[in-house]
Enzyme design. Structure first.
Site, PDB file in Angstrom:
ATOM      1  N   LYS A 170       0.623   4.978   6.728  1.00  0.00           N
ATOM      2  CA  LYS A 170      -0.017   5.774   5.667  1.00  0.00           C
ATOM      3  C   LYS A 170       0.535   7.190   5.681  1.00  0.00           C
ATOM      4  O   LYS A 170       1.197   7.616   6.619  1.00  0.00           O
ATOM      5  CB  LYS A 170      -1.538   5.831   5.866  1.00  0.00           C
ATOM      6  N   SER A 181       0.788  -1.229   0.000  1.00  0.00           N
ATOM      7  CA  SER A 181       0.000   0.000   0.000  1.00  0.00           C
ATOM      8  C   SER A 181       0.824   1.284   0.000  1.00  0.00           C
ATOM      9  O   SER A 181       0.314   2.335  -0.357  1.00  0.00           O
ATOM     10  CB  SER A 181      -0.970   0.025   1.189  1.00  0.00           C
TER      11      SER A 181
END
Length: 192
Positions: free
Chosen positions: A96, A53
């Protein structure tokens, strides 16, 4: 007989020295463990990246040091790479990038990120986003809320997904600071 007395004196002097050395070693080990605990709890900790990701910034298998100290002195900033726990699985953490800051309105339309109605100029996304998820409609962030995205936008579970949603300030463990593995990629991570 005086020699015999001297030997006894020597033997009795050695026993306290052994006990003193053992006690000193135990105190030393205790201090090292306490310092290690304090560093891991308040300064930094090692973590590893699992998944794709955050590609091309971070790769599956990368080993990182997370800086837990910086956010004690200032608030997280846009584009910081942060670590936070996943709400629905113990001992699972997400890595993230912060996109939206407290008080801002975030929306994703036609693959573009809008902050307060203006297109966000950034180059971290690997490709054009196919799914706006929760951000298809404008999301206004609260005083302690952050909107996060993975850099590999089409293969990331992030604030667009209801299972992740918005991240609260108190949930942020720290900011990814240093890549320590693989050695050929060793170095401080670029955030801004």
């Amino acid at each position: 007989m005086e020699q015999r007395d001297n030997r006894e004196d020597i033997e009795t002097e050695e026993k306290p020295n052994v006990m003193r050395e053992l006690l000193g070693m135990l105190v030393y080990v205790g201090i090292v463990l306490a310092i290690t605990f304090l560093i891991i709890t308040f300064v930094g900790q090692r973590t590893h990246v699992s998944g794709e990701s955050m590609e091309n910034t971070l790769d599956d298998g990368d080993q990182l040091i997370v800086d837990k100290l910086t956010y004690r002195f200032h608030d997280p900033e846009r584009f910081d790479i942060i670590v936070f726990p996943f709400r629905y699985k113990d001992n699972t953490y997400y890595i993230k990038r912060i996109i939206g800051l407290p008080g801002e309105t975030v929306q994703i339309a036609d693959g573009e990120i809008y902050i307060n109605g203006e297109v966000l100029e950034e180059s971290y996304g690997r490709e054009v986003m196919q799914d706006a998820g929760l951000a298809a409609e404008p999301i206004t962030l609260g005083d302690d809320e952050y909107f996060v995205l993975g850099d590999n936008r089409n293969y990331s579970s992030d604030s667009r997904d209801p299972s992740v949603a918005l991240i609260h300030r108190k949930e942020i463990i720290g900011r990814a600071w240093l890549r320590i593995w693989p050695l050929d990629s060793f170095g401080i991570l670029k955030h801004q």
